[in-house]
Design an enzyme around this catalytic site. Structure first.
Site, mmCIF file in Angstrom:
data_model
loop_
_atom_site.group_PDB
_atom_site.id
_atom_site.type_symbol
_atom_site.label_atom_id
_atom_site.label_comp_id
_atom_site.label_asym_id
_atom_site.label_seq_id
_atom_site.Cartn_x
_atom_site.Cartn_y
_atom_site.Cartn_z
ATOM 1 N N ASP A 1 0.786 -1.146 -0.043
ATOM 2 C CA ASP A 1 0.152 -0.082 0.045
ATOM 3 C C ASP A 1 1.048 1.176 -0.033
ATOM 4 O OD1 ASP A 1 -2.450 1.525 0.172
ATOM 5 O OD2 ASP A 1 -2.324 1.306 2.435
ATOM 6 N N ASP B 1 -0.451 5.015 0.893
ATOM 7 C CA ASP B 1 -0.880 6.157 2.093
ATOM 8 C C ASP B 1 -0.643 5.260 3.502
ATOM 9 O OD1 ASP B 1 -2.054 8.442 0.562
ATOM 10 O OD2 ASP B 1 -2.883 6.899 -0.328
ATOM 11 N N LYS C 1 -8.646 -2.616 -3.419
ATOM 12 C CA LYS C 1 -8.706 -3.626 -2.438
ATOM 13 C C LYS C 1 -9.803 -3.499 -1.363
ATOM 14 C CE LYS C 1 -4.894 -1.291 -1.506
ATOM 15 N NZ LYS C 1 -3.875 -0.852 -0.563
ATOM 16 N N ASP D 1 -1.381 -0.853 5.969
ATOM 17 C CA ASP D 1 -1.708 -0.019 7.200
ATOM 18 C C ASP D 1 -3.180 -0.096 7.698
ATOM 19 O OD1 ASP D 1 -2.677 1.674 5.166
ATOM 20 O OD2 ASP D 1 -2.575 3.437 6.851
#
Lengths: 321, 321
Positions: free
Chosen positions: A41, A43, A234, A260
């Site tokens: 990922d 961010d 996702k 995250d």
């Protein structure tokens, strides 16, 4: 051979995530040797909102030096690909545009894969529309206006004879109930399909502030139209299939998914059959991770930030001496 | 004594709805003697979209002559109360404004009942807002505009320091994702409540055409905010409680709920503990009624239209001779 990864049953015994720096030297080595490829990922792993997460670039570089391939998979397509390229360059992360995955691109790849012909009704940003146009797809959108409060004016703005055969939804700053109602009406055509890009129920917007995300809006239309929601962000099943195909993944267990978010990243990774690692540098803290009860969303490993990989590699080097 | 009508278990044996004209004379008499008061839907019973359903007025008049009280309970508050009064007058149905129930009025009664003080954020029509204003409540709404596609412009339009303590949602022709996101943010305040007026997932719009209704939008906010959705339209539990209190209903079994929708009208009536009658003159046909598997939504009785009550009363009169 096509494997239905979603038929994999969730483990019934509770997993306990392991911090990568609290492993024994042998387990660290075993962990490092257990994967060849990383999907990560952006961010919350590389930066949060606008702040760079220290040592993220160095962490990825250390993994590359150790022979690992990595690609980024984000739900955030509001920035353009060139803006991403620019930001990655600024912080010193090597950026391979061909391997950068985001909803607008995955949607185009999906449309290509089913040889889609027809008009699209789209609720998304200009960047998203540009991707469709660039790939040769025709679309309509809107209306973007305030209407009179009468049923006749409503009728004027929701009914259409346009031969729409796909409704596509992503982040759209100006989506209105008119748009959703129009989408629902287009989906009455038996051949019209429903596609979701960014698949967040809630989008982290600022520290401690979430806003309603595209998945919540898409769910309304999926329920009202009774169409399958083809999900290319996702944790979408259709994105999982696309990734495995496009990156020629042979052994899913030798892929490490880093992210995250418990549902979007870890849940996605688990359901893909990948190993998973939660980075605590973004939208999820240790407490929240430990409180998670859905086994699918419990990571195999966790770390404070990408910088921990630098430590891990140092520890292994030290042990070799 | 407060009875939690929602604790009443659905019957496990399948009910079979009975056509009121196919009952024996004795059963017709028994049915007629079994209720004193009627709550009736409007759309689909009195008129459909803009067409008057023949003999509806005569049907209600015949029941009034037989000593039955009736009141109308509608989810459709897009028309004003005076427009309703005018339409009822035109077709010759006696209209008692005090007993006419629609979401904007029920919401105001609910706010009064909890002695609500505070600012309201409202997504509804001007008519709805007028009701709030008329009752002395202060509200804000919107924004009603198209914004730039940047996170900073989004932030400018969703964040607010206004001390909102209730979010209210009804039919809103111009509702946008900005409005829903704002509502979600206001609901972060622990004292802010969430109220839904018109409670339709889908709204019948034209023959064979449904559009997405307010309940679908409200569900998004209820899920994202984890607040209880206080529902003051059919089939809402809070409306049921308000009706029973306002109309001083002592014996729920002596009330007949008439309507054309399985969930909104029949489901509502069953859960209120009322007897129920489905009118086939609106949004539901015989086939759909017979296919219904949720016992709560299966009516006790059905009829083709209000005109059937004229026949039933004639049959009983004939039998007396």
């Amino acid at each position: 051979m096509a494997v239905d990864i979603y038929s994999i049953k969730a483990e019934t015994t509770q997993k306990t995530p392991k911090h990568i720096l609290k492993l024994s030297v042998n387990d660290k080595r075993e962990f490092l040797n257990s994967f060849d490829r990383i999907f990560s990922d952006v961010d919350g792993v590389v930066w949060t909102v606008n702040e760079y997460i220290p040592q993220a670039a160095e962490g990825f570089k250390a993994l590359a030096d150790a022979g690992k391939k990595y690609s980024f998979v984000t739900n955030n397509g509001v920035r353009s690909e060139s803006e991403y390229a620019q930001r990655f360059k600024e912080i010193g992360i090597e950026f391979n545009a061909n391997e950068f995955v985001y909803p607008a691109k995955s949607v185009v790849q999906y449309l290509n894969s089913i040889n889609f012909k027809g008009l699209i009704y789209v609720m998304a940003t200009d960047n998203f529309k540009k991707s469709l146009r660039g790939a040769g797809y025709e679309y309509i959108f809107g209306p973007l206006k305030i209407i009179k409060e009468t049923y006749s004016d409503l009728a004027n703005h929701i009914f259409s004879n346009e031969p729409v055969r796909a409704v596509i939804l992503d982040v759209d700053f100006n989506m209105s109930s008119l748009n959703l109602i129009r989408a629902h009406l287009f989906l009455r055509h038996p051949d019209c399909i429903l596609i979701l890009g960014a698949s967040d129920k809630l989008l982290p917007f600022a520290k401690g502030v979430d806003i309603i995300g595209p998945s919540s809006f898409a769910k309304i239309i999926a329920e009202s139209s009774k169409k399958r929601l083809i999900t290319l962000g996702k944790p979408g099943k259709d994105l999982a299939e696309l990734l495995v195909k496009n990156f020629c993944i042979k052994d899913r267990k030798r892929v490490l998914m880093i992210g995250d978010m418990l549902e979007q990243d870890i849940g996605f990774g688990t359901q893909c059959g990948f190993q998973t690692l939660l980075m605590l540098s973004g939208g999820c803290n240790l407490e929240k991770m430990l409180a998670e009860t859905n086994t699918v969303n419990i990571p195999d490993y966790y770390a404070d930030s990408m910088g921990d990989f630098i430590e891990l590699l140092k520890d292994l080097k030290k042990a070799e001496v």
